[in-house]
Design a protein around this motif. Structure first.
Motif, PDB file in Angstrom:
ATOM      1  N   GLU A  28       0.568  40.397 -20.820  1.00 47.69           N
ATOM      2  CA  GLU A  28      -0.441  39.520 -20.207  1.00 47.69           C
ATOM      3  C   GLU A  28      -0.079  39.211 -18.755  1.00 47.69           C
ATOM      4  O   GLU A  28      -0.942  39.236 -17.871  1.00 47.69           O
ATOM      5  N   LEU A  29       1.187  38.911 -18.510  1.00 51.10           N
ATOM      6  CA  LEU A  29       1.624  38.589 -17.148  1.00 51.10           C
ATOM      7  C   LEU A  29       1.478  39.791 -16.227  1.00 51.10           C
ATOM      8  O   LEU A  29       1.024  39.659 -15.082  1.00 51.10           O
ATOM      9  N   LEU A  30       1.820  40.968 -16.710  1.00 53.16           N
ATOM     10  CA  LEU A  30       1.673  42.167 -15.883  1.00 53.16           C
ATOM     11  C   LEU A  30       0.204  42.486 -15.627  1.00 53.16           C
ATOM     12  O   LEU A  30      -0.157  42.946 -14.542  1.00 53.16           O
ATOM     13  N   GLU A  31      -0.663  42.223 -16.589  1.00 50.89           N
ATOM     14  CA  GLU A  31      -2.099  42.411 -16.400  1.00 50.89           C
ATOM     15  C   GLU A  31      -2.621  41.476 -15.303  1.00 50.89           C
ATOM     16  O   GLU A  31      -3.395  41.885 -14.432  1.00 50.89           O
ATOM     17  N   ILE A  32      -2.209  40.222 -15.341  1.00 49.24           N
ATOM     18  CA  ILE A  32      -2.593  39.249 -14.309  1.00 49.24           C
ATOM     19  C   ILE A  32      -2.081  39.713 -12.948  1.00 49.24           C
ATOM     20  O   ILE A  32      -2.816  39.732 -11.958  1.00 49.24           O
ATOM     21  N   TYR A  48      -2.947  41.815  -7.539  1.00 49.57           N
ATOM     22  CA  TYR A  48      -2.359  42.720  -6.549  1.00 49.57           C
ATOM     23  C   TYR A  48      -3.429  43.693  -6.059  1.00 49.57           C
ATOM     24  O   TYR A  48      -3.515  43.977  -4.864  1.00 49.57           O
ATOM     25  N   GLN A  49      -4.278  44.168  -6.967  1.00 52.39           N
ATOM     26  CA  GLN A  49      -5.369  45.066  -6.584  1.00 52.39           C
ATOM     27  C   GLN A  49      -6.354  44.355  -5.653  1.00 52.39           C
ATOM     28  O   GLN A  49      -6.802  44.917  -4.658  1.00 52.39           O
ATOM     29  N   ILE A  50      -6.702  43.112  -5.962  1.00 56.66           N
ATOM     30  CA  ILE A  50      -7.617  42.342  -5.116  1.00 56.66           C
ATOM     31  C   ILE A  50      -7.027  42.162  -3.721  1.00 56.66           C
ATOM     32  O   ILE A  50      -7.712  42.338  -2.709  1.00 56.66           O
ATOM     33  N   LEU A  51      -5.744  41.815  -3.658  1.00 58.37           N
ATOM     34  CA  LEU A  51      -5.087  41.647  -2.354  1.00 58.37           C
ATOM     35  C   LEU A  51      -5.083  42.957  -1.577  1.00 58.37           C
ATOM     36  O   LEU A  51      -5.363  42.990  -0.375  1.00 58.37           O
ATOM     37  N   THR A  52      -4.780  44.053  -2.247  1.00 59.59           N
ATOM     38  CA  THR A  52      -4.734  45.362  -1.598  1.00 59.59           C
ATOM     39  C   THR A  52      -6.113  45.748  -1.065  1.00 59.59           C
ATOM     40  O   THR A  52      -6.244  46.207   0.071  1.00 59.59           O
ATOM     41  N   LYS A  72      -6.906  44.055   2.047  1.00 58.36           N
ATOM     42  CA  LYS A  72      -5.901  44.324   3.087  1.00 58.36           C
ATOM     43  C   LYS A  72      -5.026  43.105   3.382  1.00 58.36           C
ATOM     44  O   LYS A  72      -4.722  42.791   4.527  1.00 58.36           O
ATOM     45  N   ILE A  73      -4.655  42.407   2.312  1.00 55.49           N
ATOM     46  CA  ILE A  73      -3.751  41.270   2.418  1.00 55.49           C
ATOM     47  C   ILE A  73      -2.424  41.723   1.852  1.00 55.49           C
ATOM     48  O   ILE A  73      -2.343  42.120   0.684  1.00 55.49           O
ATOM     49  N   TYR A  74      -1.400  41.711   2.677  1.00 53.41           N
ATOM     50  CA  TYR A  74      -0.105  42.223   2.237  1.00 53.41           C
ATOM     51  C   TYR A  74       0.831  41.089   1.839  1.00 53.41           C
ATOM     52  O   TYR A  74       1.116  40.199   2.627  1.00 53.41           O
ATOM     53  N   ILE A  75       1.253  41.129   0.597  1.00 52.08           N
ATOM     54  CA  ILE A  75       2.290  40.231   0.100  1.00 52.08           C
ATOM     55  C   ILE A  75       3.258  41.124  -0.661  1.00 52.08           C
ATOM     56  O   ILE A  75       2.844  41.843  -1.578  1.00 52.08           O
ATOM     57  N   PRO A  76       4.526  41.127  -0.289  1.00 51.47           N
ATOM     58  CA  PRO A  76       5.478  42.013  -0.978  1.00 51.47           C
ATOM     59  C   PRO A  76       5.498  41.758  -2.483  1.00 51.47           C
ATOM     60  O   PRO A  76       5.473  40.617  -2.930  1.00 51.47           O
ATOM     61  N   LYS A  77       5.533  42.840  -3.246  1.00 52.01           N
ATOM     62  CA  LYS A  77       5.564  42.717  -4.706  1.00 52.01           C
ATOM     63  C   LYS A  77       6.745  41.867  -5.154  1.00 52.01           C
ATOM     64  O   LYS A  77       6.626  41.068  -6.058  1.00 52.01           O
TER      65      LYS A  77
END
Length: 108
Positions: A73-77, A82-86, A89-94
């Motif tokens: 569930e956490l990885l799905e969230i 992360y896809q929405i940010l990408t 074009k919003i970059y936040i390090p994984k």
């Protein structure tokens, strides 16, 4: 004037059952979030206006329930946002996201 924004939680982040609920979150300027503790009563009214009467109360009840998310569930969230940010074009390090928001749940 360009203001910095925070993620405003109706029920605080410590409540894992509502931490990632989109109904529980909205944007708010950093100053208001810090100085006025997010004005929870106003936020509750806004939630009820947006999602229907009683939603704020339901979130409060849910927040006080015990719920432990699975790693899946956490990885799905994580992947969803992360896809929405990408896409925007919003970059936040994984590594930042995992350490700050998921690690406390994943390590147990």
């Amino acid at each position: 004037m360009d203001r910095k924004m925070d993620n405003w939680h109706f029920q605080v982040r410590q409540h894992f059952a509502t931490r990632f609920s989109e109904m529980n979150c909205a944007k708010q300027c950093c100053y208001c979030n810090d100085e006025f503790w997010g004005e929870q009563v106003k936020f509750g009214r806004r939630i009820d206006e947006t999602y229907g009467k009683g939603t704020a109360e339901a979130l409060e009840i849910l927040a006080n329930s015990v719920y432990k998310r699975t790693q899946e569930e956490l990885l799905e969230i994580y992947n969803k946002y992360y896809q929405i940010l990408t896409e925007n074009k919003i970059y936040i390090p994984k590594s930042y996201i995992v350490k700050k928001y998921l690690w406390t749940d994943l390590k147990e």
